[in-house]
Design a protein around this motif. Structure first.
Motif, PDB file in Angstrom:
ATOM      1  N   SER A   1       0.833  -1.201   0.000  1.00 55.59           N
ATOM      2  CA  SER A   1       0.000   0.000   0.000  1.00 55.59           C
ATOM      3  C   SER A   1       0.869   1.254   0.000  1.00 55.59           C
ATOM      4  O   SER A   1       0.610   2.200  -0.747  1.00 55.59           O
ATOM      5  CB  SER A   1      -0.930  -0.003   1.213  1.00 55.59           C
ATOM      6  N   GLN A   2       1.889   1.251   0.830  1.00 51.09           N
ATOM      7  CA  GLN A   2       2.784   2.409   0.910  1.00 51.09           C
ATOM      8  C   GLN A   2       3.545   2.633  -0.390  1.00 51.09           C
ATOM      9  O   GLN A   2       3.888   3.769  -0.726  1.00 51.09           O
ATOM     10  CB  GLN A   2       3.743   2.247   2.079  1.00 51.09           C
TER      11      GLN A   2
ATOM     12  N   VAL B   1      -7.847   0.544   1.589  1.00 48.78           N
ATOM     13  CA  VAL B   1      -6.796  -0.112   2.368  1.00 48.78           C
ATOM     14  C   VAL B   1      -5.832   0.937   2.920  1.00 48.78           C
ATOM     15  O   VAL B   1      -5.486   0.916   4.107  1.00 48.78           O
ATOM     16  CB  VAL B   1      -6.043  -1.166   1.521  1.00 48.78           C
ATOM     17  N   ALA B   2      -5.416   1.873   2.092  1.00 43.30           N
ATOM     18  CA  ALA B   2      -4.491   2.918   2.529  1.00 43.30           C
ATOM     19  C   ALA B   2      -5.111   3.764   3.636  1.00 43.30           C
ATOM     20  O   ALA B   2      -4.444   4.082   4.636  1.00 43.30           O
ATOM     21  CB  ALA B   2      -4.094   3.802   1.341  1.00 43.30           C
ATOM     22  N   GLU B   3      -6.375   4.107   3.485  1.00 39.34           N
ATOM     23  CA  GLU B   3      -7.070   4.899   4.507  1.00 39.34           C
ATOM     24  C   GLU B   3      -7.124   4.125   5.828  1.00 39.34           C
ATOM     25  O   GLU B   3      -6.880   4.681   6.900  1.00 39.34           O
ATOM     26  CB  GLU B   3      -8.481   5.239   4.034  1.00 39.34           C
ATOM     27  N   PHE B   4      -7.426   2.841   5.740  1.00 36.09           N
ATOM     28  CA  PHE B   4      -7.495   2.018   6.946  1.00 36.09           C
ATOM     29  C   PHE B   4      -6.125   1.890   7.609  1.00 36.09           C
ATOM     30  O   PHE B   4      -6.006   1.957   8.830  1.00 36.09           O
ATOM     31  CB  PHE B   4      -8.060   0.633   6.613  1.00 36.09           C
ATOM     32  N   ILE B   5      -5.095   1.708   6.815  1.00 33.32           N
ATOM     33  CA  ILE B   5      -3.739   1.599   7.356  1.00 33.32           C
ATOM     34  C   ILE B   5      -3.336   2.898   8.042  1.00 33.32           C
ATOM     35  O   ILE B   5      -2.774   2.891   9.137  1.00 33.32           O
ATOM     36  CB  ILE B   5      -2.724   1.234   6.248  1.00 33.32           C
ATOM     37  N   ASP B   6      -3.653   4.024   7.417  1.00 35.01           N
ATOM     38  CA  ASP B   6      -3.262   5.331   7.955  1.00 35.01           C
ATOM     39  C   ASP B   6      -4.017   5.706   9.224  1.00 35.01           C
ATOM     40  O   ASP B   6      -3.446   6.289  10.144  1.00 35.01           O
ATOM     41  CB  ASP B   6      -3.465   6.429   6.909  1.00 35.01           C
ATOM     42  N   SER B   7      -5.319   5.381   9.269  1.00 36.75           N
ATOM     43  CA  SER B   7      -6.142   5.886  10.371  1.00 36.75           C
ATOM     44  C   SER B   7      -6.744   4.812  11.270  1.00 36.75           C
ATOM     45  O   SER B   7      -7.311   5.136  12.307  1.00 36.75           O
ATOM     46  CB  SER B   7      -7.281   6.745   9.802  1.00 36.75           C
ATOM     47  N   GLY B   8      -6.661   3.551  10.861  1.00 36.51           N
ATOM     48  CA  GLY B   8      -7.266   2.486  11.653  1.00 36.51           C
ATOM     49  C   GLY B   8      -8.744   2.285  11.370  1.00 36.51           C
ATOM     50  O   GLY B   8      -9.398   1.444  11.972  1.00 36.51           O
ATOM     51  N   THR B   9      -9.278   3.058  10.450  1.00 35.26           N
ATOM     52  CA  THR B   9     -10.679   2.938  10.044  1.00 35.26           C
ATOM     53  C   THR B   9     -10.809   3.523   8.646  1.00 35.26           C
ATOM     54  O   THR B   9      -9.832   3.915   8.033  1.00 35.26           O
ATOM     55  CB  THR B   9     -11.625   3.633  11.048  1.00 35.26           C
ATOM     56  N   SER B  10     -12.037   3.566   8.144  1.00 35.89           N
ATOM     57  CA  SER B  10     -12.277   4.228   6.863  1.00 35.89           C
ATOM     58  C   SER B  10     -13.633   4.896   6.909  1.00 35.89           C
ATOM     59  O   SER B  10     -14.523   4.494   7.670  1.00 35.89           O
ATOM     60  CB  SER B  10     -12.221   3.225   5.702  1.00 35.89           C
ATOM     61  N   GLU B  11     -13.801   5.905   6.108  1.00 35.54           N
ATOM     62  CA  GLU B  11     -15.074   6.621   6.043  1.00 35.54           C
ATOM     63  C   GLU B  11     -16.199   5.668   5.638  1.00 35.54           C
ATOM     64  O   GLU B  11     -17.301   5.713   6.202  1.00 35.54           O
ATOM     65  CB  GLU B  11     -14.974   7.779   5.048  1.00 35.54           C
ATOM     66  N   THR B  12     -15.907   4.777   4.699  1.00 34.60           N
ATOM     67  CA  THR B  12     -16.899   3.798   4.251  1.00 34.60           C
ATOM     68  C   THR B  12     -17.336   2.914   5.407  1.00 34.60           C
ATOM     69  O   THR B  12     -18.532   2.698   5.623  1.00 34.60           O
ATOM     70  CB  THR B  12     -16.320   2.930   3.115  1.00 34.60           C
ATOM     71  N   TYR B  13     -16.382   2.412   6.179  1.00 31.37           N
ATOM     72  CA  TYR B  13     -16.701   1.552   7.321  1.00 31.37           C
ATOM     73  C   TYR B  13     -17.522   2.315   8.356  1.00 31.37           C
ATOM     74  O   TYR B  13     -18.505   1.793   8.884  1.00 31.37           O
ATOM     75  CB  TYR B  13     -15.412   1.010   7.945  1.00 31.37           C
ATOM     76  N   GLU B  14     -17.118   3.524   8.656  1.00 33.21           N
ATOM     77  CA  GLU B  14     -17.827   4.321   9.657  1.00 33.21           C
ATOM     78  C   GLU B  14     -19.272   4.581   9.236  1.00 33.21           C
ATOM     79  O   GLU B  14     -20.191   4.488  10.051  1.00 33.21           O
ATOM     80  CB  GLU B  14     -17.094   5.633   9.926  1.00 33.21           C
TER      81      GLU B  14
END
Length: 82
Positions: free
Chosen positions: A32-33, A51-64
């Protein structure tokens, strides 16, 4: 996503992408990096960004958004046999 009536193609693509990532024998974080996840057949730009968003923040806007739209416990109820 099915409960929200989202696009069936997107649902299938995300499910397939998740399965592919689970089965990888490589370092997903590293890929991803290096922006190389899309080199894997079945992983497109959208999934790579999630995947990148999840790796960076531990979550994603879609998941939230999904967790806010689906009442707690509903998914557990849907998994009950019968």
């Amino acid at each position: 996503m099915k409960l929200n009536g989202d696009n069936a193609f997107r649902i299938r693509a995300l499910a397939n992408g998740a399965r592919l990532i689970e089965e990888l024998d490589v370092d997903v974080v590293e890929m991803s990096q290096q922006d190389t996840l899309t080199e894997i057949e079945g992983i497109g730009k959208g999934i790579a960004e999630l995947v990148a968003e999840f790796i960076d923040s531990g979550t994603s806007e879609t998941y939230e958004k999904l967790t806010q739209a689906v009442p707690k416990g509903l998914l557990d109820l849907l998994r009950l046999p019968g």
